[in-house]
Design a protein around this motif. Structure first.
Motif, short mmCIF file in Angstrom:
data_model
loop_
_atom_site.label_atom_id
_atom_site.label_comp_id
_atom_site.label_asym_id
_atom_site.label_seq_id
_atom_site.Cartn_x
_atom_site.Cartn_y
_atom_site.Cartn_z
N SER A 61 -37.59 33.76 1.00
CA SER A 61 -36.69 33.67 2.16
C SER A 61 -35.36 33.03 1.77
CB SER A 61 -37.35 32.85 3.28
OG SER A 61 -38.52 33.46 3.73
N ALA B 285 -31.80 34.91 1.96
CA ALA B 285 -30.75 34.34 2.81
C ALA B 285 -29.48 34.07 2.01
CB ALA B 285 -31.26 33.05 3.45
N GLY C 6 -27.91 37.80 2.79
CA GLY C 6 -27.53 37.51 4.16
C GLY C 6 -28.66 37.71 5.15
N GLN D 51 -31.74 36.81 7.58
CA GLN D 51 -32.08 35.69 8.44
C GLN D 51 -33.61 35.57 8.49
OE1 GLN D 51 -30.05 33.56 9.87
NE2 GLN D 51 -31.38 32.45 11.26
N TYR E 121 -36.12 30.42 10.46
CA TYR E 121 -34.84 29.72 10.63
C TYR E 121 -34.50 29.47 12.09
CZ TYR E 121 -33.24 29.83 5.76
OH TYR E 121 -33.09 29.63 4.42
N GLY E 122 -34.96 30.29 12.97
CA GLY E 122 -34.60 30.17 14.37
C GLY E 122 -35.56 29.29 15.15
N SER F 206 -41.12 31.47 14.80
CA SER F 206 -40.64 30.39 13.95
C SER F 206 -41.41 29.10 14.20
CB SER F 206 -39.15 30.17 14.19
OG SER F 206 -38.67 29.08 13.43
#
Length: 250
Positions: free
Chosen positions: A167, A171, A175, A177, A181-182, A187
């Motif tokens: 990951s 990232a 780029g 996501q 991450y959220g 998540s």
């Protein structure tokens, strides 16, 4: 099968166990003051915790702690690598790790606290309660560490490490996501799973310390074992910070 904690999976730890088993017999007089004990490892773990907290207080009060946090993380990682190959130097490396990792923990904690007031005390409380519960479950034999238990926890930990690495690379260079991450339900679920796996690693660490004491490893292995426990606790604390921050975003 051994603990996934890098300290407890090293060749040095295995060789010390093997050497102790090969050389100890009834005719040997053992100086128990010079061998690893569970109580000695616990005492050194608490000493390292005091050093970590004292060091964390330094970056906690800084206006811009990010540079010290990054520097502490890098130096702490280097000390871990050195101790992995030179466990006999753990008496110096373990306290050093606690100090530099404290700089990292203090800086990260200050940043999270600025964004989410009250989150640090929540994460500390969750980490402490988790540790005490796991210790009680292990001490009273409610959770028993066997080969199947080790294999499942190690496989899960390796899967998490692989996922985090992939990951991070995606990232940084593509780029992408990553899901974790959220603050989506997925998540949050991933963070919860990681915390459970980190907590299960504590059982493996307790087992390795106990077996090291039973095999009468050298006294310096107490520092080695304490350092390994500290690594797991730092991981657990960081994951609690991340989970709590996601929940506060909801």
């Amino acid at each position: 099968m051994n603990s996934n904690n890098p300290f407890f999976r090293t060749k040095s730890f295995k060789e010390n166990n093997q050497n102790a088993a090969d050389t100890t017999h009834d005719a040997v007089i053992i100086d128990y003051n010079q061998t690893m004990t569970v109580s000695g490892t616990i005492n050194k773990s608490f000493l390292m915790l005091v050093l970590l907290i004292a060091s964390a207080a330094i970056t906690w009060t800084m206006a811009n702690p990010l540079a010290f946090a990054i520097g502490g993380a890098i130096v702490g990682f280097i000390l871990v690598l050195i101790a992995t190959f030179r466990p006999q130097s753990s008496g110096f490396l373990a306290p050093g790790y606690a100090i530099f990792e404290g700089l990292f923990i203090g800086g990260i904690s200050a940043i999270f606290e600025l964004m989410y007031p009250g989150i640090v005390i929540q994460a500390v409380s969750c980490t402490f309660v988790t540790f005490m519960v796991c210790l009680a479950l292990y001490k009273y034999g409610i959770v028993k560490v066997n080969d199947k238990f080790r294999s499942v926890v190690i496989a899960a930990t390796l899967a998490i490490g692989t996922y985090y690495l992939i990951s991070w690379l995606l990232a940084m260079f593509a780029g992408f996501q990553p899901v974790h991450y959220g603050n989506s339900m997925a998540s949050i679920g991933i963070s919860a799973i990681v915390i459970v796996v980190a907590a299960l690693n504590l059982f493996l660490d307790f087992d390795q310390v106990e077996r090291g004491a039973e095999n009468k490893l050298p006294k310096y292995m107490e520092w080695y074992g304490a350092m390994g426990l500290m690594i797991t606790l730092v991981w657990l604390y960081i994951e609690f910070l991340r989970l709590l921050s996601k929940l506060q975003k909801k």
